[in-house]
Design a protein around this motif. Structure first.
Motif, PDB file in Angstrom:
ATOM      1  N   PHE A  16      -0.825  11.265   7.512  1.00 32.00           N
ATOM      2  CA  PHE A  16      -1.905  10.320   7.226  1.00 32.00           C
ATOM      3  C   PHE A  16      -1.301   9.025   6.725  1.00 32.00           C
ATOM      4  O   PHE A  16      -0.162   8.980   6.260  1.00 32.00           O
ATOM      5  CB  PHE A  16      -2.904  10.883   6.205  1.00 32.00           C
ATOM      6  CG  PHE A  16      -2.310  11.240   4.865  1.00 32.00           C
ATOM      7  CD1 PHE A  16      -2.104  10.270   3.886  1.00 32.00           C
ATOM      8  CD2 PHE A  16      -1.956  12.545   4.580  1.00 32.00           C
ATOM      9  CE1 PHE A  16      -1.563  10.602   2.654  1.00 32.00           C
ATOM     10  CE2 PHE A  16      -1.409  12.887   3.349  1.00 32.00           C
ATOM     11  CZ  PHE A  16      -1.211  11.908   2.385  1.00 32.00           C
ATOM     12  N   SER A  17      -2.071   7.981   6.860  1.00 28.53           N
ATOM     13  CA  SER A  17      -1.727   6.669   6.328  1.00 28.53           C
ATOM     14  C   SER A  17      -3.053   6.015   5.961  1.00 28.53           C
ATOM     15  O   SER A  17      -3.787   5.557   6.838  1.00 28.53           O
ATOM     16  CB  SER A  17      -0.979   5.853   7.387  1.00 28.53           C
ATOM     17  OG  SER A  17      -0.582   4.619   6.853  1.00 28.53           O
ATOM     18  N   LEU A  18      -3.359   6.032   4.660  1.00 27.03           N
ATOM     19  CA  LEU A  18      -4.685   5.620   4.196  1.00 27.03           C
ATOM     20  C   LEU A  18      -4.557   4.669   3.010  1.00 27.03           C
ATOM     21  O   LEU A  18      -3.649   4.799   2.195  1.00 27.03           O
ATOM     22  CB  LEU A  18      -5.494   6.854   3.772  1.00 27.03           C
ATOM     23  CG  LEU A  18      -5.787   7.874   4.875  1.00 27.03           C
ATOM     24  CD1 LEU A  18      -6.278   9.183   4.279  1.00 27.03           C
ATOM     25  CD2 LEU A  18      -6.802   7.319   5.851  1.00 27.03           C
ATOM     26  N   PRO A  19      -5.505   3.726   2.882  1.00 21.33           N
ATOM     27  CA  PRO A  19      -5.462   2.771   1.769  1.00 21.33           C
ATOM     28  C   PRO A  19      -6.012   3.370   0.476  1.00 21.33           C
ATOM     29  O   PRO A  19      -6.875   4.245   0.502  1.00 21.33           O
ATOM     30  CB  PRO A  19      -6.361   1.629   2.259  1.00 21.33           C
ATOM     31  CG  PRO A  19      -7.353   2.308   3.148  1.00 21.33           C
ATOM     32  CD  PRO A  19      -6.603   3.436   3.812  1.00 21.33           C
ATOM     33  N   ASP A  20      -5.514   2.841  -0.654  1.00 21.46           N
ATOM     34  CA  ASP A  20      -6.047   3.238  -1.954  1.00 21.46           C
ATOM     35  C   ASP A  20      -6.950   2.134  -2.498  1.00 21.46           C
ATOM     36  O   ASP A  20      -7.220   1.140  -1.812  1.00 21.46           O
ATOM     37  CB  ASP A  20      -4.913   3.580  -2.928  1.00 21.46           C
ATOM     38  CG  ASP A  20      -4.066   2.377  -3.341  1.00 21.46           C
ATOM     39  OD1 ASP A  20      -4.444   1.217  -3.069  1.00 21.46           O
ATOM     40  OD2 ASP A  20      -3.010   2.605  -3.958  1.00 21.46           O
ATOM     41  N   GLY A  21      -7.387   2.308  -3.733  1.00 23.88           N
ATOM     42  CA  GLY A  21      -8.301   1.359  -4.362  1.00 23.88           C
ATOM     43  C   GLY A  21      -7.727  -0.031  -4.534  1.00 23.88           C
ATOM     44  O   GLY A  21      -8.468  -1.005  -4.640  1.00 23.88           O
ATOM     45  N   ALA A  22      -6.401  -0.141  -4.555  1.00 24.85           N
ATOM     46  CA  ALA A  22      -5.756  -1.456  -4.715  1.00 24.85           C
ATOM     47  C   ALA A  22      -5.365  -2.056  -3.367  1.00 24.85           C
ATOM     48  O   ALA A  22      -4.755  -3.118  -3.317  1.00 24.85           O
ATOM     49  CB  ALA A  22      -4.518  -1.315  -5.599  1.00 24.85           C
ATOM     50  N   GLY A  23      -5.698  -1.363  -2.276  1.00 25.20           N
ATOM     51  CA  GLY A  23      -5.378  -1.869  -0.952  1.00 25.20           C
ATOM     52  C   GLY A  23      -3.997  -1.477  -0.453  1.00 25.20           C
ATOM     53  O   GLY A  23      -3.593  -1.861   0.639  1.00 25.20           O
ATOM     54  N   GLN A  24      -3.267  -0.703  -1.243  1.00 28.77           N
ATOM     55  CA  GLN A  24      -1.939  -0.247  -0.830  1.00 28.77           C
ATOM     56  C   GLN A  24      -2.092   0.967   0.078  1.00 28.77           C
ATOM     57  O   GLN A  24      -2.916   1.839  -0.179  1.00 28.77           O
ATOM     58  CB  GLN A  24      -1.115   0.116  -2.066  1.00 28.77           C
ATOM     59  CG  GLN A  24       0.296   0.552  -1.750  1.00 28.77           C
ATOM     60  CD  GLN A  24       1.095   0.903  -3.001  1.00 28.77           C
ATOM     61  OE1 GLN A  24       0.714   0.561  -4.110  1.00 28.77           O
ATOM     62  NE2 GLN A  24       2.191   1.594  -2.794  1.00 28.77           N
ATOM     63  N   THR A  25      -1.301   1.024   1.138  1.00 32.76           N
ATOM     64  CA  THR A  25      -1.360   2.146   2.069  1.00 32.76           C
ATOM     65  C   THR A  25      -0.409   3.256   1.626  1.00 32.76           C
ATOM     66  O   THR A  25       0.714   2.990   1.202  1.00 32.76           O
ATOM     67  CB  THR A  25      -0.999   1.676   3.496  1.00 32.76           C
ATOM     68  OG1 THR A  25      -1.945   0.670   3.874  1.00 32.76           O
ATOM     69  CG2 THR A  25      -1.069   2.808   4.492  1.00 32.76           C
ATOM     70  N   HIS A  26      -0.902   4.483   1.707  1.00 30.69           N
ATOM     71  CA  HIS A  26      -0.110   5.660   1.352  1.00 30.69           C
ATOM     72  C   HIS A  26      -0.005   6.552   2.576  1.00 30.69           C
ATOM     73  O   HIS A  26      -1.013   6.876   3.196  1.00 30.69           O
ATOM     74  CB  HIS A  26      -0.779   6.451   0.219  1.00 30.69           C
ATOM     75  CG  HIS A  26      -0.858   5.679  -1.051  1.00 30.69           C
ATOM     76  ND1 HIS A  26       0.034   5.839  -2.080  1.00 30.69           N
ATOM     77  CD2 HIS A  26      -1.718   4.702  -1.452  1.00 30.69           C
ATOM     78  CE1 HIS A  26      -0.272   5.020  -3.060  1.00 30.69           C
ATOM     79  NE2 HIS A  26      -1.333   4.322  -2.702  1.00 30.69           N
ATOM     80  N   ALA A  27       1.224   6.957   2.884  1.00 31.25           N
ATOM     81  CA  ALA A  27       1.469   7.874   3.995  1.00 31.25           C
ATOM     82  C   ALA A  27       2.069   9.152   3.432  1.00 31.25           C
ATOM     83  O   ALA A  27       2.765   9.120   2.397  1.00 31.25           O
ATOM     84  CB  ALA A  27       2.426   7.241   4.994  1.00 31.25           C
ATOM     85  N   LEU A  28       1.830  10.260   4.096  1.00 30.95           N
ATOM     86  CA  LEU A  28       2.411  11.520   3.656  1.00 30.95           C
ATOM     87  C   LEU A  28       3.930  11.389   3.554  1.00 30.95           C
ATOM     88  O   LEU A  28       4.541  11.881   2.605  1.00 30.95           O
ATOM     89  CB  LEU A  28       2.024  12.646   4.624  1.00 30.95           C
ATOM     90  CG  LEU A  28       2.602  14.027   4.319  1.00 30.95           C
ATOM     91  CD1 LEU A  28       2.233  14.482   2.908  1.00 30.95           C
ATOM     92  CD2 LEU A  28       2.117  15.031   5.350  1.00 30.95           C
ATOM     93  N   SER A  29       4.535  10.687   4.484  1.00 28.55           N
ATOM     94  CA  SER A  29       5.997  10.531   4.496  1.00 28.55           C
ATOM     95  C   SER A  29       6.524   9.815   3.244  1.00 28.55           C
ATOM     96  O   SER A  29       7.694   9.977   2.886  1.00 28.55           O
ATOM     97  CB  SER A  29       6.443   9.786   5.754  1.00 28.55           C
ATOM     98  OG  SER A  29       5.823   8.517   5.820  1.00 28.55           O
ATOM     99  N   ASP A  30       5.665   9.053   2.558  1.00 27.57           N
ATOM    100  CA  ASP A  30       6.069   8.371   1.323  1.00 27.57           C
ATOM    101  C   ASP A  30       6.460   9.370   0.227  1.00 27.57           C
ATOM    102  O   ASP A  30       7.134   9.001  -0.733  1.00 27.57           O
ATOM    103  CB  ASP A  30       4.933   7.505   0.759  1.00 27.57           C
ATOM    104  CG  ASP A  30       4.539   6.357   1.658  1.00 27.57           C
ATOM    105  OD1 ASP A  30       5.333   5.973   2.533  1.00 27.57           O
ATOM    106  OD2 ASP A  30       3.413   5.846   1.477  1.00 27.57           O
ATOM    107  N   TYR A  31       5.986  10.595   0.349  1.00 31.11           N
ATOM    108  CA  TYR A  31       6.167  11.591  -0.705  1.00 31.11           C
ATOM    109  C   TYR A  31       7.112  12.721  -0.296  1.00 31.11           C
ATOM    110  O   TYR A  31       7.115  13.782  -0.931  1.00 31.11           O
ATOM    111  CB  TYR A  31       4.801  12.130  -1.145  1.00 31.11           C
ATOM    112  CG  TYR A  31       3.906  11.000  -1.596  1.00 31.11           C
ATOM    113  CD1 TYR A  31       4.135  10.371  -2.815  1.00 31.11           C
ATOM    114  CD2 TYR A  31       2.887  10.515  -0.785  1.00 31.11           C
ATOM    115  CE1 TYR A  31       3.360   9.293  -3.227  1.00 31.11           C
ATOM    116  CE2 TYR A  31       2.103   9.443  -1.186  1.00 31.11           C
ATOM    117  CZ  TYR A  31       2.352   8.841  -2.412  1.00 31.11           C
ATOM    118  OH  TYR A  31       1.580   7.771  -2.809  1.00 31.11           O
ATOM    119  N   ALA A  32       7.920  12.496   0.720  1.00 36.90           N
ATOM    120  CA  ALA A  32       8.893  13.503   1.155  1.00 36.90           C
ATOM    121  C   ALA A  32       9.769  13.881  -0.033  1.00 36.90           C
ATOM    122  O   ALA A  32      10.181  13.025  -0.818  1.00 36.90           O
ATOM    123  CB  ALA A  32       9.739  12.954   2.296  1.00 36.90           C
TER     124      ALA A  32
END
Length: 161
Positions: A16-32
Motif C-alpha cells: 500500500f501507499s496511502l497518505p496520512d493526516g499531514a499529507g505524507q505518504t506511507h508505504a508498507l515498504s517504508d517499514y521493512a
C-alpha cells in the motif's frame, strides 16, 4: 470453511501507499524490518475508535518491542489531523477511499444495531518484519485488543528467536 480470498498467516501482505493526516505518504515498504500493526477503524473521534486508538497509543509493550502502529479509515486528512492532535496519537492515521480496505477484508457490508450499511469494518493486521501476515482480526472487540496484539507479537518474536 476458509475463505480462499482471505489472507492467511505467512502470506505477503498487499503493498500500500496511502497518505496520512499531514499529507505524507506511507508505504508498507517504508517499514521493512519492523513489526507493523495496521488497524482499520470506522470513524475518527467516535467512542469506540477513540478507545482503540488510545489503547494502541498507551501500550508500553508495543513501544518496547519497537512496533510501528498505523491506523486507517476513510476519514480525510483534516479529520485525521484533528483526531491525532486531540488525543496525542504518536502514529500515522492513513486515509483510504475504501479500495485498499476492501482488498484486505476491512470494508463492506456491516450490521450496526439492525441497520445494514457499507463501510469500514474494525479489523487489525499484524505484519512481520518481512511484510508477511502474522495474524488478522476481522471483527475486533476494542476492550483488551491492544494487549492481545502485543501478546501475539511477543509470541511471534519468541518463536523466531
Amino acid at each position: 470453511m476458509t475463505n480462499p480470498d482471505r489472507l492467511q498467516p505467512g502470506d505477503p501482505f498487499p503493498a500500500f501507499s496511502l497518505p496520512d493526516g499531514a499529507g505524507q505518504t506511507h508505504a508498507l515498504s517504508d517499514y521493512a524490518g519492523k513489526y507493523v500493526v495496521l488497524y482499520a477503524y470506522p470513524k475518527d473521534d467516535t467512542p469506540g475508535c477513540t478507545r482503540e486508538a488510545c489503547d494502541f497509543r498507551d501500550s508500553a509493550r508495543l513501544k518496547e518491542m519497537g512496533v510501528q502502529v498505523l491506523g486507517i479509515s476513510q476519514d480525510d486528512a483534516d479529520s485525521h489531523q484533528k483526531f491525532a492532535e486531540k488525543y496525542s496519537l504518536p502514529f500515522p492515521l492513513l486515509t483510504d477511499d475504501g479500495q485498499f480496505l476492501a482488498s484486505v477484508g476491512a470494508y463492506g457490508e456491516k450490521n450496526s444495531y439492525g441497520k445494514v450499511t457499507q463501510g469500514v469494518k474494525r479489523a487489525t493486521f499484524i505484519l512481520d518484519p518481512e511484510g508477511k501476515l502474522v495474524k488478522s482480526w476481522l471483527a475486533v472487540k476494542v476492550d483488551g485488543h491492544a494487549e492481545a496484539v502485543a501478546d501475539t507479537i511477543q509470541k511471534d518474536m519468541q518463536d523466531r528467536a
